[in-house]
Design a protein around this motif. Structure first.
Motif, PDB file in Angstrom:
ATOM      1  N   ALA A 167      19.298  17.929 -60.821  1.00 58.73           N
ATOM      2  CA  ALA A 167      19.712  18.520 -59.549  1.00 58.73           C
ATOM      3  C   ALA A 167      18.822  19.705 -59.219  1.00 58.73           C
ATOM      4  O   ALA A 167      18.324  19.845 -58.105  1.00 58.73           O
ATOM      5  CB  ALA A 167      21.179  18.933 -59.605  1.00 58.73           C
TER       6      ALA A 167
ATOM      7  N   ASP B  32      22.921  18.733 -63.625  1.00 61.08           N
ATOM      8  CA  ASP B  32      22.974  20.021 -62.922  1.00 61.08           C
ATOM      9  C   ASP B  32      22.936  21.192 -63.892  1.00 61.08           C
ATOM     10  O   ASP B  32      23.580  22.225 -63.675  1.00 61.08           O
ATOM     11  CB  ASP B  32      24.241  20.086 -62.058  1.00 61.08           C
TER      12      ASP B  32
ATOM     13  N   GLY C 140      28.284  24.316 -58.332  1.00 62.07           N
ATOM     14  CA  GLY C 140      27.191  23.400 -58.605  1.00 62.07           C
ATOM     15  C   GLY C 140      26.475  22.878 -57.382  1.00 62.07           C
ATOM     16  O   GLY C 140      26.832  23.161 -56.238  1.00 62.07           O
ATOM     17  N   THR C 141      25.428  22.097 -57.652  1.00 64.28           N
ATOM     18  CA  THR C 141      24.539  21.633 -56.591  1.00 64.28           C
ATOM     19  C   THR C 141      25.207  20.623 -55.675  1.00 64.28           C
ATOM     20  O   THR C 141      24.940  20.598 -54.469  1.00 64.28           O
ATOM     21  CB  THR C 141      23.267  21.035 -57.218  1.00 64.28           C
TER      22      THR C 141
ATOM     23  N   TYR D 211      28.612  13.401 -62.416  1.00 64.41           N
ATOM     24  CA  TYR D 211      28.075  14.765 -62.465  1.00 64.41           C
ATOM     25  C   TYR D 211      27.986  15.232 -63.909  1.00 64.41           C
ATOM     26  O   TYR D 211      28.964  15.143 -64.663  1.00 64.41           O
ATOM     27  CB  TYR D 211      28.997  15.690 -61.670  1.00 64.41           C
TER      28      TYR D 211
ATOM     29  N   ALA E 201      26.554  18.570 -66.389  1.00 64.19           N
ATOM     30  CA  ALA E 201      26.005  19.932 -66.429  1.00 64.19           C
ATOM     31  C   ALA E 201      26.123  20.469 -67.846  1.00 64.19           C
ATOM     32  O   ALA E 201      27.008  20.070 -68.610  1.00 64.19           O
ATOM     33  CB  ALA E 201      26.733  20.854 -65.454  1.00 64.19           C
TER      34      ALA E 201
END
Length: 386
Positions: free
Chosen positions: A175, A204, A217-218, A231, A233
């Motif tokens: 990301a 991310d 977050g993005t 997603y 991260a």
């Protein structure tokens, strides 16, 4: 000489200025560290919000260690999964606005395990050319057909997806790219995934905690959500602790739990880390001033370094790459800064493409404006003697 003598190979790395060296940190006080007895102001940590030494997180870790001890003792699917882990996963899912989350012990192992859990032979992976090594390795381990598209090139990705006849299509992308600071065009990529029946997995690591409302977050930065979004991260950067997670639709996350070898066969992260991360999430959401401080420092750095012979790549994130080009020149610039009490790492191939060796300047909310000015002044002085 035997086949296991690496003398020539090691010398070749040395000749190309590609040898990596670990620095032993003796003391840490935010961005101020001591190495070999020398105090340095560091611009190399991914502790973007300055939480790694946050008193509240330290106190949570202390209390959690007293309750849970310092190790989990087993994999999550045996006896390593505690009420602390369960609560963290629920809070992570709410934080990023997705139905379910799964907490892993480390970021690299997350991507290396999740991608092969999702796709295999007969499937296809579409990977940005500048993706992090763990995404690349995950794709290779999957044994799916791999299609690399030019960095951020949505049209190239569209052509590849349109031509694919694979059973399952998985698009993987950073990301925020760790060595460039560039943000992937996620809305356009997600639209292609909707159009071509593909799943989008985003890493991310460098956007979580930094981008989006309350650091969510993005994806939140762009305001995108979809059942096709997985997603991921890491939690050792802006969150200041350790580990990683994936979040998405409940069935998809359940499948990852059942199939990701790096989750099933690894010892779980200690409960004290899970408890500490719960406190970190509260601080991330509450302390908007930390993201405001980052944006102020980014603007200050970019304005201060404008016009130097080494260009900064376009980046609105704490990752600010100063392109030097030559490997030895990047090492020399790093050494000159260190002589002035500044630690900025030189990044060379294969981490970055050939001919793009750089200084990776990493900013933190723990930095002060005076710290950034000190770096700017040093680089301007060195540019005049170049």
């Amino acid at each position: 000489m035997t086949a296991w003598d690496f003398t020539a190979e090691l010398q070749a790395l040395e000749d190309q200025q590609l040898t990596r060296v670990r620095r032993v940190v003796e003391q840490v006080d935010g961005p101020h560290v001591v190495i070999d007895g020398k105090p340095l102001l560091a611009f190399c940590s991914n502790d973007y919000l300055g939480l790694a030494q946050h008193p509240g997180l330290i106190e949570t870790a202390r209390q959690a260690a007293e309750r849970w001890g310092v190790g989990s003792g087993a994999s999550p699917l045996v006896s390593g999964y505690s009420t602390a882990h369960e609560a963290l996963e629920q809070e992570l899912a709410r934080f990023v606005g997705l139905p379910r989350a799964l907490y892993f012990y480390a970021g690299y192992s997350t991507n290396a395990g999740v991608v092969p859990a999702l796709v295999g032979r007969g499937d296809a992976v579409f990977s940005d050319a500048l993706n992090h090594a763990c995404l690349i390795d995950g794709a290779r381990l999957s044994r799916a057909e791999i299609h690399a598209y030019a960095h951020g090139d949505v049209l190239a990705l569209e052509r590849l997806l349109a031509a694919s006849t694979a059973r399952r299509k998985l698009v993987i992308t950073d990301a925020v790219f760790s060595m460039d600071g560039a943000i992937a065009p996620l809305p356009e990529i997600l639209a292609l995934c909707e159009r071509f029946d593909a799943l989008l997995m985003i890493d991310d690591a460098h956007g979580f905690g930094v981008l989006g409302p309350q650091g969510r977050g993005t994806a939140a930065h762009f305001g995108i959500t979809s059942p096709r979004l997985l997603y991921m991260a890491t939690l050792g950067k802006a969150a200041g602790v350790h580990g990683a997670f994936v979040a998405g639709q409940a069935q998809l996350v359940e499948w990852v739990l059942q199939r990701a070898r790096s989750y099933i066969f690894a010892t779980a992260a200690p409960a004290l880390e899970a408890e500490t991360l719960r406190t970190a999430l509260q601080v991330i959401a509450r302390d908007d001033w930390r993201r405001g401080q980052l944006q102020s420092l980014i603007a200050q750095l970019r304005e201060g370094l404008a016009g130097l012979p080494w260009p900064l790549l376009a980046s609105a994130t704490p990752v600010q790459p100063l392109i030097v080009g030559d490997n030895q020149a990047a090492l020399d610039l790093m050494a000159a800064l260190r002589e002035r009490g500044l630690w900025v790492p030189a990044i060379r191939p294969p981490t970055v493409p050939q001919g793009t060796a750089r200084l990776r300047i990493s900013l933190s909310a723990a930095h002060a404006a005076a710290d950034v000015q000190r770096l700017v002044d040093a680089l301007r002085e060195l540019a005049q003697t170049r």
